[in-house]
Design an enzyme around this catalytic site. Structure first.
Site, PDB file in Angstrom:
ATOM      1  N   ARG A 161       0.844  -1.194   0.000  1.00  0.00           N
ATOM      2  CA  ARG A 161       0.000   0.000   0.000  1.00  0.00           C
ATOM      3  C   ARG A 161       0.883   1.248   0.000  1.00  0.00           C
ATOM      4  O   ARG A 161       2.083   1.161   0.237  1.00  0.00           O
ATOM      5  CB  ARG A 161      -0.967   0.003   1.184  1.00  0.00           C
ATOM      6  CG  ARG A 161      -0.300   0.102   2.534  1.00  0.00           C
ATOM      7  CD  ARG A 161      -1.353   0.195   3.638  1.00  0.00           C
ATOM      8  NE  ARG A 161      -0.721   0.212   4.931  1.00  0.00           N
ATOM      9  CZ  ARG A 161      -1.360   0.202   6.088  1.00  0.00           C
ATOM     10  NH1 ARG A 161      -2.676   0.169   6.113  1.00  0.00           N
ATOM     11  NH2 ARG A 161      -0.715   0.222   7.233  1.00  0.00           N
ATOM     12  N   ASN A 178      -4.764   8.282   4.380  1.00  0.00           N
ATOM     13  CA  ASN A 178      -4.661   7.488   5.605  1.00  0.00           C
ATOM     14  C   ASN A 178      -3.221   7.490   6.084  1.00  0.00           C
ATOM     15  O   ASN A 178      -2.305   7.213   5.310  1.00  0.00           O
ATOM     16  CB  ASN A 178      -5.071   6.028   5.346  1.00  0.00           C
ATOM     17  CG  ASN A 178      -5.178   5.234   6.636  1.00  0.00           C
ATOM     18  OD1 ASN A 178      -5.918   5.624   7.539  1.00  0.00           O
ATOM     19  ND2 ASN A 178      -4.436   4.155   6.737  1.00  0.00           N
ATOM     20  N   GLU A 179      -3.027   7.830   7.343  1.00  0.00           N
ATOM     21  CA  GLU A 179      -1.679   7.793   7.924  1.00  0.00           C
ATOM     22  C   GLU A 179      -0.638   8.248   6.895  1.00  0.00           C
ATOM     23  O   GLU A 179       0.282   7.499   6.538  1.00  0.00           O
ATOM     24  CB  GLU A 179      -1.350   6.401   8.442  1.00  0.00           C
ATOM     25  CG  GLU A 179      -2.189   6.010   9.636  1.00  0.00           C
ATOM     26  CD  GLU A 179      -1.692   4.747  10.340  1.00  0.00           C
ATOM     27  OE1 GLU A 179      -0.983   3.950   9.706  1.00  0.00           O
ATOM     28  OE2 GLU A 179      -2.010   4.570  11.522  1.00  0.00           O
ATOM     29  N   GLU A 188      -7.601   5.288  15.612  1.00  0.00           N
ATOM     30  CA  GLU A 188      -7.399   3.837  15.530  1.00  0.00           C
ATOM     31  C   GLU A 188      -6.636   3.356  16.743  1.00  0.00           C
ATOM     32  O   GLU A 188      -5.675   4.003  17.179  1.00  0.00           O
ATOM     33  CB  GLU A 188      -6.529   3.457  14.314  1.00  0.00           C
ATOM     34  CG  GLU A 188      -7.128   3.669  12.966  1.00  0.00           C
ATOM     35  CD  GLU A 188      -6.156   3.228  11.866  1.00  0.00           C
ATOM     36  OE1 GLU A 188      -5.274   2.390  12.134  1.00  0.00           O
ATOM     37  OE2 GLU A 188      -6.276   3.749  10.758  1.00  0.00           O
ATOM     38  N   GLU A 215      -3.687  -8.322   6.612  1.00  0.00           N
ATOM     39  CA  GLU A 215      -4.155  -7.973   7.958  1.00  0.00           C
ATOM     40  C   GLU A 215      -5.156  -8.977   8.510  1.00  0.00           C
ATOM     41  O   GLU A 215      -5.891  -8.664   9.452  1.00  0.00           O
ATOM     42  CB  GLU A 215      -4.701  -6.541   7.953  1.00  0.00           C
ATOM     43  CG  GLU A 215      -3.554  -5.574   7.702  1.00  0.00           C
ATOM     44  CD  GLU A 215      -3.888  -4.105   7.832  1.00  0.00           C
ATOM     45  OE1 GLU A 215      -3.007  -3.341   8.251  1.00  0.00           O
ATOM     46  OE2 GLU A 215      -5.020  -3.732   7.493  1.00  0.00           O
ATOM     47  N   LYS A 216      -5.141 -10.196   7.941  1.00  0.00           N
ATOM     48  CA  LYS A 216      -6.167 -11.151   8.380  1.00  0.00           C
ATOM     49  C   LYS A 216      -5.953 -11.610   9.823  1.00  0.00           C
ATOM     50  O   LYS A 216      -6.878 -12.084  10.460  1.00  0.00           O
ATOM     51  CB  LYS A 216      -6.269 -12.330   7.426  1.00  0.00           C
ATOM     52  CG  LYS A 216      -5.016 -13.108   7.158  1.00  0.00           C
ATOM     53  CD  LYS A 216      -5.293 -14.174   6.101  1.00  0.00           C
ATOM     54  CE  LYS A 216      -4.047 -14.880   5.634  1.00  0.00           C
ATOM     55  NZ  LYS A 216      -3.124 -13.984   4.891  1.00  0.00           N
ATOM     56  N   HIS A 254      -4.940  -9.478  12.182  1.00  0.00           N
ATOM     57  CA  HIS A 254      -5.065  -8.284  13.028  1.00  0.00           C
ATOM     58  C   HIS A 254      -6.397  -8.379  13.760  1.00  0.00           C
ATOM     59  O   HIS A 254      -7.409  -8.750  13.179  1.00  0.00           O
ATOM     60  CB  HIS A 254      -5.029  -7.037  12.143  1.00  0.00           C
ATOM     61  CG  HIS A 254      -4.790  -5.761  12.880  1.00  0.00           C
ATOM     62  ND1 HIS A 254      -5.721  -5.207  13.729  1.00  0.00           N
ATOM     63  CD2 HIS A 254      -3.721  -4.927  12.895  1.00  0.00           C
ATOM     64  CE1 HIS A 254      -5.223  -4.071  14.224  1.00  0.00           C
ATOM     65  NE2 HIS A 254      -4.010  -3.887  13.738  1.00  0.00           N
TER      66      HIS A 254
HETATM   67  C1  GLA Z   1      -2.668   1.527  10.520  1.00  0.00           C
HETATM   68  C2  GLA Z   1      -3.563   1.721   9.331  1.00  0.00           C
HETATM   69  C3  GLA Z   1      -4.657   0.716   9.235  1.00  0.00           C
HETATM   70  C4  GLA Z   1      -4.171  -0.659   9.628  1.00  0.00           C
HETATM   71  C5  GLA Z   1      -3.568  -0.604  10.993  1.00  0.00           C
HETATM   72  C6  GLA Z   1      -3.103  -1.952  11.490  1.00  0.00           C
HETATM   73  O1  GLA Z   1      -3.059   2.183  11.624  1.00  0.00           O
HETATM   74  O2  GLA Z   1      -4.115   2.998   9.266  1.00  0.00           O
HETATM   75  O3  GLA Z   1      -5.110   0.704   7.903  1.00  0.00           O
HETATM   76  O4  GLA Z   1      -3.220  -1.077   8.707  1.00  0.00           O
HETATM   77  O5  GLA Z   1      -2.439   0.219  10.939  1.00  0.00           O
HETATM   78  O6  GLA Z   1      -2.549  -1.873  12.782  1.00  0.00           O
END
Ligand code: GLA
Length: 675
Positions: free
Chosen positions: A121, A159-160, A317, A365-366, A368
């Site tokens: 990503r 995002n981030e 988050e 991320e499965k 997570h």
């Molecule tokens: C970040 C991202 C999310 C996800 C989490 C996993 O915070 O913003 O999309 O990948 O990490 O911890």
């Protein structure tokens, strides 16, 4: 610091009453029948804000210019019909395959000049005009479609930003870096001076000769490296601004992006980002690579409150249990998610959200954790989620209340970038570790601390703690000196004040910018090996660092009793103007550091301290009518505390002489003391 008397208004401006309880949701990963189950369960859990479309690009625009908003329309309508607000992603965080196929030039390059490919990503160069053109087109189409939609409470840009792609070394970035440098220095000679290019034959005749700090055979120019960090942070901030501008042109809904105030990402100087956010939002995950992860959580939460200028902020988050990206991904113990969540609330969050709603079945991320784990609703995680959701609703009266402190800790991303560079006296000295140690010393004495930027207004504080502020401008150092001159107290630790904003050493003795206020002069550094411990008079032990330091007005409050500097001052105290500056020339053991901080806080008359037992956190939020004392027990022992009042967690009254259960949290409402 939030001054007393500041009106407590609706906290986040998201149109929600009370606190936010939310999550990321990726409906594009699920069949539509699942959506209905999801929304039903969201209601059961008390979810009131859902972030969607964070990674939506290839779903909405599967081919260039071919937009499909039907699914997004449907899920927004479904959430709205169930009274759930939407935190709407612009969807731009990861480019779709068609874009990187058509325009491979947007792919980022790392320092050795190799490309980072799609398949993960954030595979985009922050300076790419081609990426920006396509991303802004998507953001605009999305904003036009949903900019007036009553269900949308917040815009979530990308995002981030910079999580993976903060530093790009490609030719496009090189050109943008040169443009940024020209604007900063105007003349090439000013840049040569600032970067010290007389050294190692690095003098530039033309802007065109300058490159990003790509991998070299030897150490790289530290000022070039430092400016590249600055440039890279500014470049993504500029990108954020561009998306925000497109949205604001058509929508009055607040705009933000999620910060990462965390130990493992240092590439964004959020002090410069924060003023651009309508709501300051942070992502935080426990990092089990650190000694005591929950202390870093508290630091992150306090730093986020600092970024929000003391106003309420949003935890965008965190995780219900394990993450998937550390070497060992630890499941949270029973009650730990509750403690983590309420620690953020204690430290000023008016909402806690999670990544993610339903655990993925595919993709990286499965494994997570999620609110709804693979094991479904018959699980500890789900039961704790429902319990937390219901508590968050009961805590609505906290919204808008604030945390006040008269102790500040100076934290600087620029100093972090500069301190951790190569070719310093010790590669063992790591900026953030020293910041965390100072912060933990303050936690140990029950202090509530505001994290502030260098140069921040210190009026209103009694004590400022300045850990290892290696890089500081003259102006920002002067703020600390003036604070002490005017009666404030400061604790400054080793390797502070050494260089200016260009990473040029201040001539004369160390600690450069702070030698007058500290009343000392250091001749030479004597770093120590990690395993080495030295003893000080008074019984403290110390390590990592020592200095050949002379008193120039200060008194020595501790001296080395062994090691290379036996008999020399190790800890000093200087009266300066009407205040006091203490200097720690070595890394004290944690207990001695806490004692020194306690002495400083007590002499300063700091009041934001609470009596604490080991492993207990006490934080107070102040509302209009009530104070709320958070008592957070990280130990497995029932622990007494001196607070009484109504506990909003157990909904019981706590009489004087009460206790907090092992691993438990109490939020004790007290009638506000007349001020
Ligand atoms: C970040 C991202 C999310 C996800 C989490 C996993 O915070 O913003 O999309 O990948 O990490 O911890």
């Amino acid at each position: 610091m939030i001054p007393a008397g500041t009106p407590l208004t609706s906290p986040l401006g998201l149109g929600t009453d009370g606190l936010v309880f939310g999550c990321d949701y990726n409906p594009e990963q699920w069949d539509k029948q699942v959506w209905h189950d999801d929304v039903r369960l969201m209601r059961e859990a008390g979810v009131n804000l859902v972030a969607i479309n964070v990674f939506g690009w290839s779903h909405i625009e599967p081919r260039r210019g071919d937009f499909h908003f039907d699914d997004l329309d449907e899920i927004i309508a479904l959430l709205a019909a169930n009274g759930i607000g939407v935190n709407l992603g612009t969807g731009t965080s990861s480019p779709p395959p068609w874009l990187t196929t058509l325009h491979p030039e947007i792919l980022p390059q790392v320092g050795d000049g190799t490309t980072r490919w799609p398949g993960g990503r954030q595979a985009w160069c922050p300076s790419s005009p081609m990426f920006r053109e396509h991303a802004l087109a998507l953001a605009e189409a999305t904003a036009l479609r949903y900019g007036q939609n009553a269900a949308v409470k917040l815009w979530h840009v990308s995002n981030e930003l910079g999580c993976h792609n903060a530093l790009c070394y490609c030719d496009v970035s090189a050109a943008a870096f040169r443009g940024w440098l020209e604007r900063r220095y105007v003349s090439i000679e000013a840049l040569n001076e600032a970067w010290g290019t007389a050294f190692w034959s690095q003098h530039y005749a033309e802007w065109a000769e300058i490159l990003p700090p790509r991998d070299t055979l030897s150490f790289i120019n530290p000022s070039q490296q430092l400016d590249f960090f600055r440039f890279s942070s500014d470049e993504l901030l500029d990108y954020y601004r561009a998306e925000a501008e497109v949205i604001r042109a058509v929508s009055a809904i607040p705009v933000t992006t999620n910060f990462m105030v965390t130990a493992h990402i240092k590439t964004q100087d959020y002090w410069s980002w924060a003023p651009e956010m309508d709501v300051v939002a942070n992502d935080h995950y426990l990092d089990h690579r650190l000694g005591v992860p929950h202390r870093e959580l508290s630091f992150s939460a306090d730093a986020t409150r600092g970024l929000a200028g003391g106003r309420p902020w949003l935890l965008m988050e965190h995780s219900t249990s394990a993450v998937n990206w550390q070497p060992q991904n630890h499941a949270k113990a029973p009650g730990e998610m509750m403690r983590n969540s309420l620690t953020h609330v204690a430290r000023g969050a008016d909402g806690v959200c999670f990544f993610q709603w339903r655990a993925s079945l595919r993709g990286t991320e499965k494994f997570h954790s999620a609110l709804l784990p693979h094991s479904g609703t018959d699980s500890r995680v789900w039961r704790e989620v429902v319990e937390l959701g219901s508590l968050m609703h009961r805590l609505g009266e906290l919204a808008g209340s604030v945390v006040r402190s008269d102790i500040a800790l100076v934290f600087s991303w620029e100093a972090w970038w500069a301190t951790d560079q190569d070719a310093h006296p010790s590669s063992e000295l790591r900026y953030l570790e020293q910041v965390h140690l100072a912060y933990e010393g303050l936690l140990a004495i029950g202090a509530t601390v505001d994290i502030v930027a260098p140069g921040a207004d210190l009026s209103g504080y009694r004590l400022v703690v300045v850990p290892c502020l290696y890089l500081v401008s003259d102006a920002d150092a002067q703020v600390i000196t003036d604070f002490v001159a005017g009666g404030g107290h400061a604790v400054i630790s080793f390797f502070s004040g050494i260089v200016d904003e260009h990473d040029s050493v201040r001539p004369g003795s160390y600690p450069g910018a702070f030698r007058d206020v500290a009343g000392i002069s250091t001749e030479e550094f004597y770093p120590l090996d990690r395993a080495e411990t030295i003893r000080l008079s008074g019984g403290a032990t110390a390590g990592l660092w020592s200095e050949l330091l002379h008193l120039r007005g200060a008194e020595a409050t501790a001296r080395y009793v062994d090691g290379p500097l036996t008999g020399m001052p190790a800890v000093t105290r200087n009266e300066y103007g009407t205040g006091v500056a203490r200097y720690l020339a070595t890394m004290l053991d944690p207990a001695s550091l806490a004692e020194e901080l306690a002495r400083a806080a007590s002499e300063a008359g700091a009041s934001s301290l609470a009596p604490v037992a080991d492993g207990i956190e006490i934080v107070r939020r102040s509302g209009t009518e009530h104070d709320y004392v958070f008592v957070i027990n990280h130990t497995d022992a029932e622990t007494p505390h001196p607070f009484s009042g109504h506990d909003l967690v157990s909904e019981a009254d706590i009489a004087p002489g009460g206790t907090v259960a092992p691993g438990g949290v109490q939020i004790i409402r007290q009638t506000k003391e007349a001020s």
